[in-house]
Design a protein around this motif. Structure first.
Motif, short mmCIF file in Angstrom:
data_model
loop_
_atom_site.label_atom_id
_atom_site.label_comp_id
_atom_site.label_asym_id
_atom_site.label_seq_id
_atom_site.Cartn_x
_atom_site.Cartn_y
_atom_site.Cartn_z
N UNK A 157 27.68 -11.75 4.71
CA UNK A 157 27.04 -10.54 4.17
C UNK A 157 25.68 -10.87 3.56
N UNK A 158 25.59 -12.01 2.87
CA UNK A 158 24.31 -12.44 2.29
C UNK A 158 23.27 -12.62 3.39
N UNK A 159 23.66 -13.32 4.46
CA UNK A 159 22.75 -13.54 5.60
C UNK A 159 22.35 -12.21 6.23
N UNK A 160 23.31 -11.31 6.34
CA UNK A 160 23.06 -9.99 6.95
C UNK A 160 21.96 -9.25 6.20
N UNK A 161 22.01 -9.25 4.86
CA UNK A 161 21.01 -8.54 4.07
C UNK A 161 19.65 -9.25 4.14
N UNK A 162 19.68 -10.58 4.05
CA UNK A 162 18.43 -11.34 4.07
C UNK A 162 17.67 -11.12 5.39
N UNK A 163 18.43 -11.07 6.51
CA UNK A 163 17.80 -10.95 7.82
C UNK A 163 17.61 -9.49 8.25
N UNK A 164 18.02 -8.54 7.41
CA UNK A 164 17.92 -7.12 7.74
C UNK A 164 16.46 -6.67 7.77
N UNK A 165 16.06 -5.91 8.79
CA UNK A 165 14.69 -5.37 8.82
C UNK A 165 14.39 -4.54 7.58
N UNK A 166 13.17 -4.55 7.13
CA UNK A 166 12.80 -3.87 5.90
C UNK A 166 13.15 -2.40 5.89
N UNK A 167 12.89 -1.69 6.97
CA UNK A 167 13.17 -0.25 7.02
C UNK A 167 14.66 0.03 6.90
N UNK A 168 15.48 -0.80 7.55
CA UNK A 168 16.93 -0.63 7.48
C UNK A 168 17.44 -0.91 6.07
N UNK A 169 16.89 -1.92 5.43
CA UNK A 169 17.31 -2.23 4.06
C UNK A 169 16.97 -1.08 3.12
N UNK A 170 15.78 -0.53 3.27
CA UNK A 170 15.37 0.58 2.41
C UNK A 170 16.26 1.80 2.61
N UNK A 171 16.65 2.05 3.85
CA UNK A 171 17.53 3.18 4.15
C UNK A 171 18.89 3.00 3.47
N UNK A 172 19.43 1.77 3.55
CA UNK A 172 20.72 1.50 2.92
C UNK A 172 20.60 1.54 1.40
N UNK A 173 19.53 0.99 0.85
CA UNK A 173 19.32 0.99 -0.60
C UNK A 173 19.18 2.41 -1.13
N UNK A 174 18.51 3.28 -0.34
CA UNK A 174 18.34 4.67 -0.74
C UNK A 174 19.68 5.40 -0.78
N UNK A 175 20.51 5.17 0.23
CA UNK A 175 21.84 5.78 0.27
C UNK A 175 22.70 5.27 -0.88
N UNK A 176 22.59 3.98 -1.18
CA UNK A 176 23.36 3.39 -2.29
C UNK A 176 22.94 4.00 -3.61
N UNK A 177 21.65 4.23 -3.77
CA UNK A 177 21.14 4.84 -5.01
C UNK A 177 21.68 6.26 -5.17
N UNK A 178 21.72 7.01 -4.08
CA UNK A 178 22.28 8.37 -4.16
C UNK A 178 23.76 8.32 -4.53
N UNK A 179 24.46 7.36 -3.98
CA UNK A 179 25.88 7.19 -4.29
C UNK A 179 26.08 6.87 -5.77
N UNK A 208 25.89 7.34 5.65
CA UNK A 208 25.09 6.11 5.65
C UNK A 208 25.81 5.01 4.86
N UNK A 209 25.86 3.80 5.42
CA UNK A 209 26.45 2.66 4.75
C UNK A 209 25.69 2.36 3.46
N UNK A 210 26.42 2.03 2.39
CA UNK A 210 25.78 1.79 1.09
C UNK A 210 25.89 0.34 0.64
N UNK A 211 26.56 -0.52 1.39
CA UNK A 211 26.69 -1.91 0.99
C UNK A 211 27.74 -2.61 1.82
N UNK A 212 28.21 -3.76 1.31
CA UNK A 212 29.17 -4.58 2.04
C UNK A 212 30.37 -4.92 1.16
N UNK A 213 31.52 -5.07 1.79
CA UNK A 213 32.74 -5.51 1.10
C UNK A 213 33.18 -6.83 1.73
N UNK A 214 33.68 -7.74 0.90
CA UNK A 214 34.07 -9.07 1.39
C UNK A 214 35.21 -9.61 0.55
#
Length: 463
Positions: A415-437, A400-406
Motif C-alpha cells: 500500500x505504501x508503494x502504491x501511494x508513492x508511485x500513484x500519479x499526482x492527479x489520482x492521488x489528489x482525487x483520492x485525497x479529496x474524496x477522503x477529505x469529504x468522508x 471514490x476510494x478513500x484509502x487502503x486497508x491492510x
C-alpha cells in the motif's frame, strides 16, 4: 475464650467498615453538588480519549451553564488554568471557563504495572477504589466516566449519581475471547498462554467470568455513548441495555485540518504515524512494513520519510519508544525515520500538512481518530483492516476510494508503494474524496450528537 475475642474483634471491625461505608454514602447523597464529575485519572495522556474529555466538558458548559464541570485527575500538577490551557494547546478546544479539579492520590491502583497478572480484573477493582476516593472527595449529581472504568458505575449509583459514560472500547470483547480460544498470539495474549492448551482453557474461564462481570457493571449506566459501530455491537451484547446506548462518533479536528492544501511536496514523500506509544498501536509492524517498502521501491525514486508522532504516558511507553528507535537501527532505516514525542497541536498540524500518507496498524481499533485526521489533512490513509477503520471510516465516498486497508507487513508495504508511485492527479482525487468522508466525523457533529444524547437525562434530573 481467645476464639471468642477474635470473633468479636472481627465482627466489630466489619461493623465499623459497614457503618463507615453507610455514613459516607448517606453524606454523599445529601451533599451531591449540581455538577458533572468527569472521571479521567490521566489528563495528560494526549490521545483521542483526552480530546473527548475536553470536548465533552465544553459541550456540557454550553448545554447546561448552571452545572459545574469537575475533573477527577491523578495528575497532581493539574490546575483549572493548566487544564484549560492544555485543552487549547494540545487539541484546539476552547473551554468556556476552567473546570474545577479534584486530585486523586490512589492512581497506582489502576496502573497496569501494579498487576503483572490478571491485569484486567486488577485494574477494574482498583478503579473502584479510585472512584471511592473521588466520590468521597466530591459527590456530583452526574458521574461521567470518559476513561472506560465500568466497574465504578455501581458505586457511583450507590452515591446517588446519574451515571453517564463515553466508551471508546469494551474492556473485554468477544473478539478477545475468540483469540484465546484460537490460541492466537497478540499483545493481550502472550506466547506462553497461546502455546499452552491448559493455560488457554484457564484464560477462557477467566475471560468468560470477567465478561459477565463487565456486563453486569456496565448495565448500571443511565446513558452509554459509544464511539463506533464496532464498539456499539460489542457493548450491546455485553451490557444488554440497547435503549440506553447511543452512538456518538468522537470529535475529530476536521475543520482546521481541511484548510490545509491537498498538494504535497513531492520530494521526499512523508509518511506519518500518529498514535500513543502503546503496545496495541503496533508501531513495530509499521516500521517493518516501511523497511520492506524501501526494499521494493524503484531505485530512481527518492527515499520516503516515516514520522512517528505520539505521546508517552509512563516509563513503559518511554521504553517502548526507545525499543522502536533501536529497531529502526537494526533495520538500517534510522536515517529515514523521525520521532516526535509529545508535540503541541500547532506542531501536529504542521506535520500532518506535509504528509502524503498516514499509517495506522492497531487491530480492532474501536474507532480511529488518527485515520480521520489523516483524511481531513489530505494524507492518504493506510489503516488496519478491522473494526472502526473498516466499518466506519475508510469507506467509499461518492463511489471514490478513500484509502487502503491492510493487515500484514507485506500488505502495508504494498500500500505504501502504491501511494508513492500513484500519479499526482489520482492521488489528489483520492485525497479529496477522503477529505469529504472525514467531514462526517467533525467536532461540530460530535457536539450536536453529544448534546442530543445527554439532553434528556440532564433535563429529567433537573425537572
Amino acid at each position: 475464650m481467645a476464639n471468642g475475642i477474635v470473633v468479636w474483634a472481627l465482627i466489630s471491625a466489619l461493623s465499623f467498615l459497614i457503618l463507615s461505608f453507610a455514613t459516607h454514602i448517606t453524606n454523599g447523597r445529601r451533599s451531591r453538588k449540581r455538577a458533572v464529575g468527569f472521571f479521567h485519572p490521566y489528563t495528560n495522556d494526549g490521545g483521542g480519549g483526552e480530546r473527548v474529555l475536553w470536548c465533552a466538558v465544553k459541550a456540557i458548559q454550553e448545554e447546561s451553564p448552571d452545572l459545574d464541570c469537575v475533573v477527577y485527575t491523578g495528575d497532581h500538577d493539574a490546575s483549572p488554568q493548566s487544564l484549560m490551557g492544555r485543552a487549547v494547546d494540545r487539541f484546539g478546544v476552547k473551554l468556556l471557563h476552567p473546570p474545577k479539579v479534584v486530585h486523586l492520590y490512589k492512581r497506582k491502583w489502576v496502573e497496569e504495572i501494579t498487576y503483572p497478572r490478571f491485569t484486567m480484573i486488577g485494574q477494574s477493582l482498583g478503579s473502584v477504589y479510585l472512584a471511592w476516593e473521588a466520590l468521597c472527595s466530591f459527590t456530583p449529581l452526574y458521574y461521567f466516566d470518559t476513561s472506560g472504568y465500568a466497574f465504578t458505575y455501581p458505586l457511583a449509583r450507590i452515591f446517588g449519581c446519574k451515571v453517564i459514560c463515553y466508551t471508546h472500547y469494551p474492556t473485554i470483547s468477544l473478539d478477545m475471547l475468540s483469540r484465546v480460544r484460537d490460541r492466537s498470539f497478540m499483545y493481550n495474549n502472550d506466547a506462553v498462554v497461546a502455546k499452552s492448551v491448559w493455560l488457554s482453557r484457564v484464560k477462557i474461564i477467566y475471560y468468560t467470568l470477567f465478561s459477565w462481570l463487565y456486563g453486569f457493571v456496565g448495565s448500571h449506566a443511565h446513558l452509554a455513548m459509544v464511539n463506533s459501530s464496532w464498539t456499539q455491537s460489542h457493548i450491546q451484547k455485553l451490557w444488554k441495555i440497547p435503549d440506553r446506548i447511543k452512538r456518538v462518533y468522537p470529535p475529530c479536528d476536521t475543520s482546521g485540518l481541511q484548510e490545509l492544501p491537498l498538494e504535497r511536496p513531492s520530494k521526499p514523500t512523508k509518511i506519518i504515524s500518529v498514535a500513543q506509544f502503546r503496545p496495541e498501536k503496533a508501531h513495530t509492524l509499521q516500521l517493518e512494513a516501511f523497511s520492506v517498502a524501501l526494499g521494493k521501491l524503484q531505485a530512481d525514486l527518492p527515499r520516503p520519510k516515516l514520522q512517528f508522532v505520539g505521546s508517552c504516558r509512563n516509563k513503559s511507553d518511554e521504553e517502548r519508544l526507545q525499543n522502536l528507535k533501536n529497531r529502526a537501527c537494526e533495520l538500517k532505516v534510522d536515517a529515514e525515520v523521525e520521532f516526535h514525542k509529545n508535540v503541541t497541536y500547532r506542531d501536529l498540524m504542521e506535520l500532518l500538512g506535509g504528509a502524503t500518507v498516514g499509517i495506522h496498524s492497531m487491530t480492532d481499533e474501536h474507532f480511529g481518530i488518527s485515520v480521520v485526521e489523516y483524511m481531513a489533512a489530505g494524507a492518504i490513509p493506510i489503516a488496519h483492516n478491522s473494526a472502526g477503520p473498516k466499518m466506519d471510516i475508510v469507506l467509499e465516498e461518492d463511489g471514490q476510494q478513500t484509502g487502503f486497508l491492510a493487515c500484514s507487513v507485506d500488505e502495508y508495504a504494498d500500500a505504501i508503494i502504491n501511494v508513492i508511485e500513484m500519479p499526482g492527479a489520482e492521488r489528489l482525487e483520492m485525497a479529496s474524496a477522503a477529505r469529504r468522508r472525514a467531514s462526517r466525523f467533525s467536532e461540530q457533529r460530535f457536539y450536536e450528537d453529544f448534546k442530543a444524547a445527554v439532553r434528556p437525562i440532564l433535563n429529567h434530573a433537573s425537572s
